[in-house]
Design an enzyme around this catalytic site. Structure first.
Site, mmCIF file in Angstrom:
data_model
loop_
_atom_site.group_PDB
_atom_site.id
_atom_site.type_symbol
_atom_site.label_atom_id
_atom_site.label_comp_id
_atom_site.label_asym_id
_atom_site.label_seq_id
_atom_site.Cartn_x
_atom_site.Cartn_y
_atom_site.Cartn_z
ATOM 1 N N CYS A 57 0.817 -1.229 0.000
ATOM 2 C CA CYS A 57 0.000 0.000 0.000
ATOM 3 C C CYS A 57 0.845 1.272 0.000
ATOM 4 C CB CYS A 57 -0.911 0.033 1.227
ATOM 5 S SG CYS A 57 -1.557 -1.559 1.736
ATOM 6 N N ASP A 131 -5.749 2.228 4.405
ATOM 7 C CA ASP A 131 -7.064 2.634 4.894
ATOM 8 C C ASP A 131 -7.069 3.810 5.865
ATOM 9 O OD1 ASP A 131 -7.640 0.395 3.452
ATOM 10 O OD2 ASP A 131 -8.714 -0.649 5.037
ATOM 11 N N CYS A 202 -5.273 -1.878 -1.727
ATOM 12 C CA CYS A 202 -6.258 -2.865 -2.186
ATOM 13 C C CYS A 202 -7.115 -2.293 -3.311
ATOM 14 C CB CYS A 202 -7.118 -3.317 -1.020
ATOM 15 S SG CYS A 202 -6.182 -4.138 0.278
ATOM 16 N N SER A 480 -14.544 -4.408 7.046
ATOM 17 C CA SER A 480 -13.669 -3.970 5.972
ATOM 18 C C SER A 480 -14.517 -3.468 4.811
ATOM 19 C CB SER A 480 -12.812 -5.147 5.502
ATOM 20 O OG SER A 480 -12.234 -4.883 4.259
#
Length: 578
Positions: A57, A131, A202, A480
């Site tokens: 990420c 995130d 993601c 999630s």
């Protein structure tokens, strides 16, 4: 002193470390790093990244930061790069590490704030990839109220298996299939080696890409800057442009709270809804609003989502991934559709220094009808995320309904109660639950967890067993962005605060209705009061020192973003005006 007349150094925080005879010791440090006299007297821009080697990420952020610094220098500023932490959810998922995830959001905001304050930087360009790092960085921008530009590090490319795109969501669900005996360990091993073929976050509309879309819609990022996947070196043009843009914001004295307003928050919530974004958007938008002193809670987000059509066909509810959205025009085309229906505030100022409406007029792309549908012919008439309320959730809850039919959005059944995620996951692995039940996972809220863990391991296992639509699941924890099925999170008040979810017993009948916004348990007020009187208090925790202990004592309700400080409403010291 600088000869650049664009900037009035006497009104910028960096004057406290660069100007006058008393700052000679400070300047000696700067000369030690090769900074020139001219650069010392220019505006100083913090270039903050969440770079680390934990996961793909954030791995590209270090290189991208160098391009941003080039843009700052090109426009007459002095960039100073620094890093902060990241906890990557894909690595933290399904074990104790997930307790650190949400807490890391506030730690990121805190550490960026402290670095900026300590070194008296005048503006901030923030790069984030996973995130919680995206909202954490945006929270710091709004908290400091400095001229700010946000840049997403970009999404990962999808893997390819048996002719289909696959993502990390498929890997979590593959675990469930393996446990159910429908996928061999050999196939699982092949999939794990090809599911994530590049750097980047993601790849579908999970939390990272949801908040990347938010960064454009809320105005802190340049239009279309979030779209290109992380490996694309074409991202460099956005990095340089962002460095240049922050210097324009300094010149015009446009600060983060000029950009983040009630209207821009509503724009952001619209984009979360129409793209079928993560339920975590309803946690992070109130937290960003809190930094600006704006009342904007879960119910405000839910109200906007309720009357926003869902028309962007992205995983996990749909078919496509972030790369596909970028290739058909990205977030700007999505916002053009919202504006066409009168569902966008075009007068909001953005990081470009122009209004959102002015910027969208420059966008030539149109809805392609495959990834981005026409808003006149949406996938569903309401947003992909719905707020719920009832005697089981007086402070609200939230569910992602993207990809669900209306018939699938109503569920009633007996509760099967678990006091932590591990117990629920073990029950799912052992298949010691029944079709038609409502699985209740409690004591996983912000304070009670502590840390408000995501339940992807459990929900993915259910989907992998083919039971994702045959049971429902509710929790005071989170889900999630990759979760699908009737899974309700953010139930408040949480169990640790004595909310009704703490009082539910196995066998109680629970009703969930995303069409009417109901989450209730078939108990009278008298019965709930009786159980509350007999309640023995919150579950004891092993986290009796350290960061999670501090977090559990500071964190507030998920309804208001699970924030850890009083916010701008109680602010007495304004950093930029010191």
């Amino acid at each position: 002193m600088t000869t650049n007349q664009r900037f009035d150094k006497s009104k910028l925080p960096s004057r406290h470390v660069t100007e006058g005879p008393a700052r000679a010791p400070h300047r000696s440090y700067f000369y030690a790093m090769g900074i020139t006299e001219e650069e010392i007297h220019q505006p100083w821009v913090g270039v903050a990244t969440c770079w680390n080697e934990a996961a793909p990420c954030n791995i590209a952020l270090n290189r991208q930061a160098q391009i941003v610094k080039h843009g700052v220098k090109k426009a007459g500023g002095t960039p100073r790069e620094f890093t902060t932490i990241t906890v990557t959810d894909g690595i933290a998922m399904g074990h104790e590490g997930m307790r650190s995830s949400l807490a890391s959001r506030d730690a990121i905001a805190d550490t960026v704030e402290l670095t900026m304050r300590g070194h008296c930087y005048d503006a901030l360009v923030g790069l984030a990839g996973c995130d919680k790092s995206l909202p954490g960085m945006m929270m710091a921008m709004v908290r400091l109220n400095v001229p700010s530009v946000f840049i997403y590090g970009g999404s990962i490319l999808p893997g390819r298996y048996k002719g289909q795109d696959i993502t990390v969501q498929d890997m979590f669900e593959a675990v469930g299939k393996n446990q159910a005996g429908t996928l061999s360990e050999a196939e699982l091993e092949i999939m794990e080696k090809i599911a994530c073929p590049s750097s980047g976050a993601c790849g579908a509309q999970y939390t990272a890409n949801t908040m990347a879309c938010v960064s454009e819609a809320i105005g802190l990022a340049l239009l279309n800057s979030s779209g290109a996947p992380a490996p694309y070196e074409s991202r460099d043009q956005y990095g340089e442009a962002s460095g240049v843009a922050v210097m324009t914001l300094i010149e015009k004295n446009i600060r983060a709270r000029d950009i983040v307003t009630r209207k821009s928050l509503e724009n952001a919530a619209r984009v979360v809804a129409c793209t079928g974004g993560s339920t975590n958007g309803a946690l992070h938008l109130p937290a960003i609003a809190h930094e600006a002193g704006i009342d904007f809670d879960l119910f405000d987000v839910a109200d906007i989502m309720r009357d926003t059509p869902y028309f962007v066909d992205l995983r996990p509810g749909g078919k496509y991934v972030a790369k596909d959205l970028y290739e058909v025009g990205g977030v700007p085309v999505v916002m053009k559709e919202l504006a066409r229906a009168g569902l966008l505030h075009p007068d909001c100022i953005t990081a470009s220094g122009k209004s959102l409406g002015e910027s969208l007029e420059e966008i030539r792309g149109e809805a392609d009808g495959r990834v981005i549908y026409s808003i006149d012919k949406p996938l569903t008439r309401t947003g992909g995320v719905v707020g719920l309320k009832g005697n089981l959730a007086p402070d609200g809850a939230i569910v992602k309904v993207a990809g669900m039919t209306e018939a699938e959005q109503v569920f009633s059944g007996p509760a099967r109660v678990f006091d932590c995620e591990e117990d629920a996951f073990e029950a799912v692995k052992a298949r010691s639950y029944k079709e038609g039940e409502v699985l209740v996972i409690r004591n996983e809220g912000p304070a009670g967890g502590p840390g408000m863990r995501e339940m992807l391991a459990t929900t993915a296992a259910l989907s992998g067993q083919g039971m994702g639509k045959k049971v429902a699941l509710i929790t005071d924890g989170r889900f999630s962005g990759a979760t699908r099925g009737f899974c309700v999170g953010h139930v408040g008040p949480e169990a640790a605060h004595g909310g009704p979810i703490a009082l539910v017993r196995t066998g109680d009948i629970i009703t969930l209705n995303a069409l009417t916004g109901e989450l209730s348990v078939a108990l009278t007020d008298e019965e709930l009061a009786s159980r509350k009187a007999a309640w023995k208090g919150p579950r004891k925790t092993e986290y009796t020192s350290g960061a999670l202990w501090k977090y559990a004592r500071l964190v507030g309700s998920a309804r208001y973003g699970a924030v850890t400080h009083p916010g701008a409403r109680d602010e007495a010291h304004v950093y930029m005006d010191q």
